[in-house]
Design an enzyme around this catalytic site. Structure first.
Site, short mmCIF file in Angstrom:
data_model
loop_
_atom_site.label_atom_id
_atom_site.label_comp_id
_atom_site.label_asym_id
_atom_site.label_seq_id
_atom_site.Cartn_x
_atom_site.Cartn_y
_atom_site.Cartn_z
N HIS A 112 7.82 85.45 22.00
CA HIS A 112 9.05 85.54 21.20
C HIS A 112 10.02 84.42 21.55
O HIS A 112 10.70 83.88 20.67
CB HIS A 112 9.71 86.91 21.42
CG HIS A 112 8.92 88.06 20.89
ND1 HIS A 112 8.53 88.15 19.57
CD2 HIS A 112 8.45 89.18 21.51
CE1 HIS A 112 7.86 89.28 19.39
NE2 HIS A 112 7.79 89.91 20.55
N LEU A 132 24.33 75.38 3.49
CA LEU A 132 23.03 76.00 3.74
C LEU A 132 23.25 77.46 4.08
O LEU A 132 23.97 77.78 5.03
CB LEU A 132 22.30 75.30 4.90
CG LEU A 132 21.01 75.96 5.40
CD1 LEU A 132 19.96 75.98 4.30
CD2 LEU A 132 20.46 75.23 6.63
N ASP A 150 5.15 85.12 11.87
CA ASP A 150 4.16 86.03 12.45
C ASP A 150 3.35 85.33 13.53
O ASP A 150 3.08 84.13 13.44
CB ASP A 150 3.22 86.52 11.33
CG ASP A 150 2.42 87.73 11.75
OD1 ASP A 150 2.79 88.38 12.76
OD2 ASP A 150 1.42 88.05 11.08
N GLY A 151 2.98 86.10 14.55
CA GLY A 151 2.03 85.60 15.54
C GLY A 151 2.60 85.35 16.92
O GLY A 151 1.89 84.83 17.79
N ASN A 152 3.85 85.71 17.18
CA ASN A 152 4.42 85.48 18.52
C ASN A 152 3.62 86.20 19.61
O ASN A 152 3.32 85.62 20.66
CB ASN A 152 5.87 85.95 18.57
CG ASN A 152 6.81 85.05 17.78
OD1 ASN A 152 6.51 83.90 17.53
ND2 ASN A 152 7.95 85.60 17.39
N PHE A 198 10.63 98.90 14.62
CA PHE A 198 11.23 99.89 15.51
C PHE A 198 10.17 100.71 16.24
O PHE A 198 10.46 101.37 17.24
CB PHE A 198 12.17 100.81 14.74
CG PHE A 198 13.52 100.20 14.44
CD1 PHE A 198 14.49 100.10 15.42
CD2 PHE A 198 13.80 99.73 13.17
CE1 PHE A 198 15.72 99.54 15.16
CE2 PHE A 198 15.04 99.17 12.89
CZ PHE A 198 15.99 99.07 13.88
N SER A 254 11.63 93.84 11.13
CA SER A 254 11.46 94.77 10.02
C SER A 254 11.75 96.20 10.46
O SER A 254 11.84 96.50 11.66
CB SER A 254 10.03 94.69 9.48
OG SER A 254 9.12 95.28 10.40
N LYS A 264 4.40 89.05 26.26
CA LYS A 264 4.86 89.03 24.86
C LYS A 264 6.22 88.35 24.74
O LYS A 264 6.50 87.65 23.77
CB LYS A 264 4.93 90.45 24.30
CG LYS A 264 3.60 91.17 24.21
CD LYS A 264 3.78 92.61 23.79
CE LYS A 264 2.47 93.37 23.79
NZ LYS A 264 2.66 94.81 23.44
N ARG A 322 -0.55 88.16 3.26
CA ARG A 322 0.22 89.21 2.59
C ARG A 322 1.70 88.95 2.85
O ARG A 322 2.06 88.30 3.84
CB ARG A 322 -0.19 90.61 3.07
CG ARG A 322 -0.15 90.76 4.58
CD ARG A 322 -0.91 92.01 5.05
NE ARG A 322 -0.98 92.07 6.51
CZ ARG A 322 -0.11 92.69 7.28
NH1 ARG A 322 0.93 93.33 6.74
NH2 ARG A 322 -0.24 92.70 8.58
N THR A 323 2.54 89.48 1.97
CA THR A 323 3.97 89.21 2.11
C THR A 323 4.73 90.36 2.75
O THR A 323 5.95 90.25 2.97
CB THR A 323 4.59 88.88 0.74
OG1 THR A 323 4.33 89.97 -0.17
CG2 THR A 323 4.01 87.60 0.18
#
Length: 304
Positions: free
Chosen positions: A50, A146, A33-35, A82, A78, A46, A209-210
């Site tokens: 990213h 991995l 989070d936070g880009n 969209f 997520s 923006k 928060r998740t």
């Protein structure tokens, strides 16, 4: 740009943190989070946020490989995303497509045995992104050192709802008996991807928060959670090591609690059940304080 003194200080702190770690989680899930806020802080577009965030993602994978993490799940896009501005959304799709193809062809990915999978409602994605997903999955399907899960068009509630509907359909058409429904029944109907429960969730950007991320694989409240203020492009290895330290402290607390409960059980049960209880306690005795361990070993002969 950090001064030379600060760089040396961070390097020393990084070495100290890594030296202090006695173990690493098997599965780390990251909410990157936070880009956009980072770009705004820099006075940039923006897209630049990213782009720099994607560089941090590459660094994270190198850290995980170095530290022996076996599985990584990245919250990349997520279902709520969209709703973003179409231009920003298309730029994210361009980056995802580019990075998937780059990762799939990178020598270090093949040398490290990285298996790439996408999880989510991938049919909602543009054709070019789905093609890149297919390419990356096909190029790395044979590896298992991995596991890298890319959450695209992902929503945890949608995943659970889809599994529940699948179970209901199977019960209705008679192929599944309601009495046979178990945790394994649900798990088999989740998105293919994660192979183990999440040990540690990391979220950058300051929010605590998740956000509907891997609710099933987080195993209730068993996963350790690390929230930090740096925006994703600012996330450093020292931040990641702090997150692992949080997991380690949580794991030690868990073991201590189990040891204390096992000890109480041993002291409360009948003699006939003692061997089984002693075996349980033996698994966790190292988590007890040293004085209590010594007393325990003398009382129940557990040292061997």
């Amino acid at each position: 740009m950090l001064s030379r003194g600060k760089r040396l200080g961070y390097a020393a702190y990084e070495r100290l943190l890594q030296w202090e770690l006695s173990g690493t989680p098997d599965h780390v899930a990251v909410i990157m989070d936070g880009n956009r806020r980072y770009a705004e802080k820099q006075g940039a577009k923006k897209q630049e946020g990213h782009r720099e965030g994607a560089q941090t993602t590459e660094a994270l994978l190198n850290w995980c490989d170095e530290l022996g993490v076996r599985e990584v799940t990245l919250y990349t896009f997520s279902t709520e995303n969209f709703d973003r501005d179409p231009e920003e959304r298309e730029h994210i799709f361009d980056l995802v497509e580019q990075k998937l193809r780059t990762f799939a062809d990178a020598d270090r990915v093949h040398e490290a045995g990285v298996c790439i999978r996408a999880i989510g409602e991938t049919e909602m994605l543009p054709d070019r992104v789905r093609d890149a997903v297919d390419y990356a999955e096909g190029r790395t399907a044979q590896y298992d050192q991995l596991n890298l899960n890319i959450a695209l068009a992902y929503g945890g509630r949608a995943e659970l709802l889809g599994a529940a509907r699948n179970v209901a359909t199977a019960v209705e058409d008679g192929t599944l008996d309601p009495t046979d429904v178990s945790a394994e029944t649900i798990e088999a109907r989740l998105y293919e991807g994660p192979t183990r429960d999440v040990d540690l969730i990391v979220r950058t950007g300051g929010d605590e928060r998740t956000s509907n991320f891997l609710p099933w694989h987080a195993n209730g409240n068993e996963a350790a959670t690390f929230f930090c203020t740096p925006y994703w492009p600012e996330f450093r290895k020292v931040d990641f090591l702090r997150a692992i330290r949080t997991y380690q402290n949580r794991e030690q607390s868990w073991r201590t609690t189990r040891a204390e409960r096992s000890l109480a059980l041993v002291r409360a049960i009948e003699q006939s059940e003692l061997p089984t209880a002693k075996r349980m306690l033996g698994r966790f005795r190292d988590a007890l304080p040293s004085t209590e361990r010594e007393q325990l070993d003398e009382e129940y002969d557990l040292a061997d």
